[in-house]
Design an enzyme around this catalytic site. Structure first.
Site, PDB file in Angstrom:
ATOM      1  N   ASP A 114       0.853  -1.188   0.000  1.00 18.08           N
ATOM      2  CA  ASP A 114       0.000   0.000   0.000  1.00 18.08           C
ATOM      3  C   ASP A 114       0.894   1.247   0.000  1.00 18.08           C
ATOM      4  OD1 ASP A 114      -2.051   1.805   0.294  1.00 18.08           O
ATOM      5  OD2 ASP A 114      -2.465   1.332   2.383  1.00 18.08           O
ATOM      6  N   THR A 115       1.325   1.695   1.187  1.00 12.59           N
ATOM      7  CA  THR A 115       2.226   2.857   1.240  1.00 12.59           C
ATOM      8  C   THR A 115       3.692   2.435   1.121  1.00 12.59           C
ATOM      9  OG1 THR A 115       2.471   2.726   3.642  1.00 12.59           O
ATOM     10  CG2 THR A 115       0.655   4.070   2.812  1.00 12.59           C
ATOM     11  N   ARG A 116       3.946   1.137   1.194  1.00 16.49           N
ATOM     12  CA  ARG A 116       5.283   0.528   1.092  1.00 16.49           C
ATOM     13  C   ARG A 116       6.091   0.674   2.392  1.00 16.49           C
ATOM     14  NH1 ARG A 116       7.882   0.909  -4.749  1.00 16.49           N
ATOM     15  NH2 ARG A 116       6.126  -0.478  -5.135  1.00 16.49           N
ATOM     16  N   LYS A 162      -0.666  -1.277  -4.876  1.00 15.12           N
ATOM     17  CA  LYS A 162      -1.537  -0.137  -5.178  1.00 15.12           C
ATOM     18  C   LYS A 162      -0.726   0.922  -5.905  1.00 15.12           C
ATOM     19  CE  LYS A 162      -4.374  -0.962  -1.169  1.00 15.12           C
ATOM     20  NZ  LYS A 162      -5.012  -0.376   0.011  1.00 15.12           N
ATOM     21  N   TRP A 186      -9.698  -0.390  -1.279  1.00 14.30           N
ATOM     22  CA  TRP A 186      -9.470  -1.214  -0.090  1.00 14.30           C
ATOM     23  C   TRP A 186      -9.781  -2.663  -0.469  1.00 14.30           C
ATOM     24  CZ3 TRP A 186      -6.692  -0.683   4.057  1.00 14.30           C
ATOM     25  CH2 TRP A 186      -6.754  -1.688   5.025  1.00 14.30           C
TER      26      TRP A 186
HETATM   27  P1  5GP Z   1       1.818  -0.531   3.786  1.00 16.36           P
HETATM   28  O1  5GP Z   1       1.073   0.757   3.850  1.00 16.36           O
HETATM   29  O2  5GP Z   1       2.934  -0.553   4.785  1.00 16.36           O
HETATM   30  O3  5GP Z   1       2.278  -0.863   2.408  1.00 16.36           O
HETATM   31  O4  5GP Z   1       0.798  -1.674   4.183  1.00 16.36           O
HETATM   32  C1  5GP Z   1       0.754  -2.148   5.494  1.00 16.36           C
HETATM   33  C2  5GP Z   1      -0.308  -3.152   5.744  1.00 16.36           C
HETATM   34  O5  5GP Z   1      -1.567  -2.512   5.721  1.00 16.36           O
HETATM   35  C3  5GP Z   1      -0.435  -4.297   4.768  1.00 16.36           C
HETATM   36  O6  5GP Z   1       0.473  -5.341   4.985  1.00 16.36           O
HETATM   37  C4  5GP Z   1      -1.851  -4.741   5.078  1.00 16.36           C
HETATM   38  O7  5GP Z   1      -1.883  -5.559   6.216  1.00 16.36           O
HETATM   39  C5  5GP Z   1      -2.540  -3.421   5.383  1.00 16.36           C
HETATM   40  N1  5GP Z   1      -3.261  -2.963   4.186  1.00 16.36           N
HETATM   41  C6  5GP Z   1      -2.943  -1.938   3.387  1.00 16.36           C
HETATM   42  N2  5GP Z   1      -3.846  -1.816   2.383  1.00 16.36           N
HETATM   43  C7  5GP Z   1      -4.739  -2.817   2.564  1.00 16.36           C
HETATM   44  C8  5GP Z   1      -5.907  -3.246   1.849  1.00 16.36           C
HETATM   45  O8  5GP Z   1      -6.325  -2.691   0.826  1.00 16.36           O
HETATM   46  N3  5GP Z   1      -6.571  -4.302   2.359  1.00 16.36           N
HETATM   47  C9  5GP Z   1      -6.162  -4.947   3.490  1.00 16.36           C
HETATM   48  N4  5GP Z   1      -6.895  -5.982   3.887  1.00 16.36           N
HETATM   49  N5  5GP Z   1      -5.069  -4.589   4.186  1.00 16.36           N
HETATM   50  C10 5GP Z   1      -4.368  -3.534   3.723  1.00 16.36           C
END
Ligand code: 5GP
Length: 204
Positions: free
Chosen positions: A113-115, A153, A181
């Site tokens: 998502d935000t990495r 994303k 989402w």
């Molecule tokens: P990040 O923002 O660090 O890339 O994502 C962190 C975590 O947020 C992901 O591993 C996941 O658990 C949760 N997350 C982010 N986007 C989504 C989404 O669209 N659906 C779900 N179920 N979890 C998400």
């Protein structure tokens, strides 16, 4: 309201299957590290697809990471979800860490998502491997990390991955999607309803 998209177990299975050749040929992992909880199921499915006949199953290790909101005295001082905390990590006391030196390690998560989480995972794992390499006096043996996610994303990322990882194509997302989402089946409390919603939505 953020659009919700429902993904079935069947779709997860097929996304792993479709990515397996690339992972087997290009990444050749000796070890999978699943980021919990979303990386567990894809990691296990993937393992079956990348098993070479006659060779052992690729081991799966788990790490737990979660994003949290840093609350200061006067309320939130950070944007939600900008810090990562470890809820589970590799057992550094065992021989496992020495086994990571010089290996190809595939990090698996469900969504980028935000990495922020992936950046943290790669940085911290690289640090641990480097410490182990020095401790064991293992010369210039390189550990190569690669990443597999079901969904990436398409948005501006807060976290960054090592440029050489991107340059060498060691990042693979089965699907790149818009900023929706995603509801994964393992989060569902009513899997029949979840599947109904997945079927009734436009194909994703
Ligand atoms: P990040 O923002 O660090 O890339 O994502 C962190 C975590 O947020 C992901 O591993 C996941 O658990 C949760 N997350 C982010 N986007 C989504 C989404 O669209 N659906 C779900 N179920 N979890 C998400």
């Amino acid at each position: 309201m953020v659009e919700k998209v429902y993904i079935t177990y069947n779709q997860v299975h097929k996304l792993c299957q479709a990515s397996a050749d690339r992972i087997l040929n290009d990444f050749q992992p000796n070890l999978i590290i699943a980021i919990g909880g979303g990386g567990y199921v894809p990691a296990r499915i993937l393992r079956s697809f990348i098993k070479r006949p006659g060779s052992a199953n690729i081991p799966i290790q788990a790490i737990g990471l979660s994003l949290y909101e840093d609350l200061g005295k006067n309320g939130p001082v950070e944007e939600p979800g900008t810090k990562v905390t470890r809820t589970q990590w590799l057992d550094l006391s065992s021989l496992e860490m020495s086994n990571l030196v010089g290996k190809n390690i595939l990090i698996v998560d469900e969504v980028d998502d935000t990495r922020t989480t992936l950046e943290y995972a790669v940085k911290e794992l690289e640090k641990d491997v480097e410490a182990a390499r020095q401790k064991l006096g293992r010369g210039e043996e390189k550990t190569r990390f690669s990443i597999f996610v079901l969904h990436n994303k398409d948005k501006e990322k807060k976290g960054h991955l090592p440029p050489e990882m991107m340059d060498e194509d060691r990042y693979l997302a089965a699907r790149t999607v818009s900023d929706v989402w995603i509801c994964y089946p393992w989060e569902a409390t009513d899997i029949d309803e979840h599947d109904r919603l997945a079927i009734s939505q436009p194909s994703f």
